[in-house]
Design a protein around this motif. Structure first.
Motif, short mmCIF file in Angstrom:
data_model
loop_
_atom_site.label_atom_id
_atom_site.label_comp_id
_atom_site.label_asym_id
_atom_site.label_seq_id
_atom_site.Cartn_x
_atom_site.Cartn_y
_atom_site.Cartn_z
N GLY A 1 0.79 -1.22 0.00
CA GLY A 1 0.00 0.00 0.00
C GLY A 1 0.82 1.27 0.00
N ASP A 2 2.15 1.14 -0.06
CA ASP A 2 3.02 2.31 -0.05
C ASP A 2 3.02 3.00 -1.42
N SER A 3 3.27 4.31 -1.39
CA SER A 3 3.41 5.07 -2.62
C SER A 3 4.79 4.83 -3.21
N ILE A 4 4.84 4.41 -4.49
CA ILE A 4 6.12 4.13 -5.16
C ILE A 4 6.64 5.39 -5.85
N THR A 5 5.78 6.06 -6.58
CA THR A 5 6.14 7.31 -7.25
C THR A 5 4.85 8.03 -7.62
N SER A 6 4.97 9.31 -7.99
CA SER A 6 3.78 10.07 -8.38
C SER A 6 4.18 11.22 -9.29
N VAL A 7 3.17 11.80 -9.94
CA VAL A 7 3.38 12.99 -10.76
C VAL A 7 2.28 13.99 -10.43
N TYR A 8 2.64 15.27 -10.40
CA TYR A 8 1.73 16.37 -10.10
C TYR A 8 1.50 17.14 -11.39
N PHE A 9 0.26 17.09 -11.91
CA PHE A 9 -0.06 17.75 -13.18
C PHE A 9 -0.77 19.06 -12.88
N ASN A 10 -0.12 20.17 -13.28
CA ASN A 10 -0.65 21.51 -12.98
C ASN A 10 -0.39 22.44 -14.15
N LEU A 11 -0.65 21.95 -15.37
CA LEU A 11 -0.36 22.72 -16.56
C LEU A 11 -1.33 23.88 -16.76
N LEU A 12 -2.56 23.75 -16.27
CA LEU A 12 -3.61 24.73 -16.48
C LEU A 12 -3.95 25.45 -15.18
N ASP A 13 -4.75 26.50 -15.28
CA ASP A 13 -5.15 27.21 -14.07
C ASP A 13 -5.89 26.28 -13.11
N SER A 14 -6.73 25.40 -13.66
CA SER A 14 -7.42 24.41 -12.86
C SER A 14 -7.76 23.22 -13.73
N GLN A 15 -7.58 22.01 -13.19
CA GLN A 15 -7.89 20.79 -13.89
C GLN A 15 -8.40 19.76 -12.89
N GLU A 16 -9.38 18.97 -13.33
CA GLU A 16 -9.98 17.97 -12.44
C GLU A 16 -10.05 16.63 -13.16
N GLY A 17 -9.43 15.60 -12.58
CA GLY A 17 -9.46 14.28 -13.16
C GLY A 17 -10.69 13.51 -12.75
N TYR A 18 -11.29 12.78 -13.70
CA TYR A 18 -12.44 11.92 -13.43
C TYR A 18 -12.05 10.45 -13.39
#
Length: 415
Positions: free
Chosen positions: A138-155
């Motif tokens: 259950g540990d986090s291995i790696t991640s990415v932070y996507f912030n290319l736009l003023d606001s974005q919401e993943g579904y």
């Protein structure tokens, strides 16, 4: 139509839980095989999604809401009987869980990818995070932070056969001029992102689909090209004179991110009547989508659509009123298993389970509800197991706290 009264169900659930908790190890097999179990710690935990492992274990994703406006990702792995194997909080202190999927290729094959939305400093502004989670710990291995736009919401996130990922969602970036007509206010655009196996991305693989006041990509399917994706948009029926925007289900395809082809749509063309898609699944070579139909008065009902292998609509159905559509799966026998929220007279909700043989027979479906008087209990996800049993994930209130609830029932809705 099969209905269970809210009070009667609440009493039966309390009795069942008492027996289950006291006889979990030595009781009859049914008390091990069919159950309602709750997960969470201090504060509130809200369920979002779950995945099934080949060994029968289940990994549940939710959000833990703690004091001082802290929200973290909450993960629980349980065995086939619902017993906890591990549980973890991961991520930052301002994340909301959205989707979890098994990784089907690449260096993290066998692990999971989690999609979350991260609150930024600006009001109503979000970023997207993808996190690779170890199935073993259950540990986090790696991640990415996507912030290319003023606001974005993943579904939703969709793992690809080359180890990469598609993310569907929306953006409320006010600077968009993509396909925007001057006659209406552009509130949000559909958003499609392609990530590489190492979680990097190219700006050219970020696509926003405009031409509407409201819209979002609900899900992308990775078997392609062509790739299919679906969501909702008001581009088909927009009544600018009355300043009303009427959304429908939309079904599209693409070969390369940045281009898309419209295939079909579903929903009412009546002014002010909107359909908002919440889930779509593939079964065999066909598809089923579910969401909520909203009348101009605000009254809601479940709306489902069936599609063929070419992603064209073959049937539509609408439930009785005062329900929200949340999740759908189709059984091995072809029965639609639908999960939603039934809105009560007091404005709270009960978890609704419905069965119907086809999309256009939804109005005559057999229904069952889970909930207690004066509680707001909400649905999250539904899956059928190989033996025909059904797993339901939701959030239920217990002594003024919200907990993630895993419900295992027989395919006919009984314990």
């Amino acid at each position: 139509m099969m209905r269970v009264s809210r009070l009667g169900l609440f009493v039966s659930v309390l009795v069942f839980l008492t027996l289950f908790l006291s006889c979990e190890t030595n009781g009859p097999d049914d008390y091990k095989n069919y159950f309602i179990k709750y997960y969470g710690g201090d504060g509130n935990q809200e369920a979002r999604d779950f995945v099934l492992n080949d060994d029968g274990s289940i990994v549940i994703l939710g959000t833990s809401l703690e004091g001082n406006d802290i929200t973290r990702l909450y993960l629980v792995k349980v065995d086939a009987e619902g017993n906890v194997l591990w549980q973890k909080e991961v991520g930052s202190s301002s994340e909301e869980a959205r989707d979890i999927e098994p990784i089907i290729a690449g260096p993290n094959l066998g692990d999971f990818v989690v999609l979350s939305n991260v609150r930024k400093n600006s009001v109503d502004s979000l970023a997207i995070r993808l996190t690779i989670i170890s199935n073993l710990t259950g540990d986090s291995i790696t991640s990415v932070y996507f912030n290319l736009l003023d606001s974005q919401e993943g579904y939703s996130v969709t793992p690809k056969s080359d180890g990469g990922y598609f993310v569907g969602g929306k953006t409320t970036d006010p600077n968009s001029e993509d396909n925007v007509e001057p006659e209406f206010t552009n509130i949000e655009d559909q958003l499609l992102i392609q990530f590489e196996p190492d979680l990097t991305y190219q700006p050219s693989n970020v696509t926003r689909i405009g031409g509407s006041a409201n819209g979002a990509v609900t899900k992308v399917f990775s078997a392609g090209p062509p790739y299919y994706f679906a969501g909702y948009s008001d581009e088909k029926n927009r009544f600018i004179v009355d300043d009303t925007y009427e959304s429908n289900f939309f079904f599209r395809s693409f070969n390369v991110v940045g281009t898309q082809t419209q295939i079909d749509y579903a929903g009412s063309e009546d002014e002010g009547v909107s359909e908002y898609m919440t889930d779509i699944v593939k079964y065999g070579a066909s598809y089923a989508a579910v969401g909520t139909k909203v009348q101009p008065s605000g009254v809601k009902s479940i709306f489902i659509t069936s599609l063929n292998s070419a992603f064209r609509v073959t049937g539509e159905g609408t439930s009785s009123v005062n329900c929200e559509g949340v999740s759908v799966c189709v059984s091995a026998s072809g029965v639609y298993l639908i999960l939603g929220n039934q809105i009560t007279a007091g404005g709270n909700r009960d978890i609704l389970f419905a069965r119907t043989n086809s999309a256009d027979q939804l109005a005559g479906s057999r229904n069952l509800t889970f909930g207690a008087p004066n509680n707001d209990d909400t649905a999250s996800a539904i899956r059928e197991l190989d033996n025909g049993d059904v797993l339901i994930l939701g959030t239920m209130e217990l002594v003024n706290q919200k907990k993630m609830a895993l419900i295992k029932i027989k395919g006919d809705g009984s314990f």
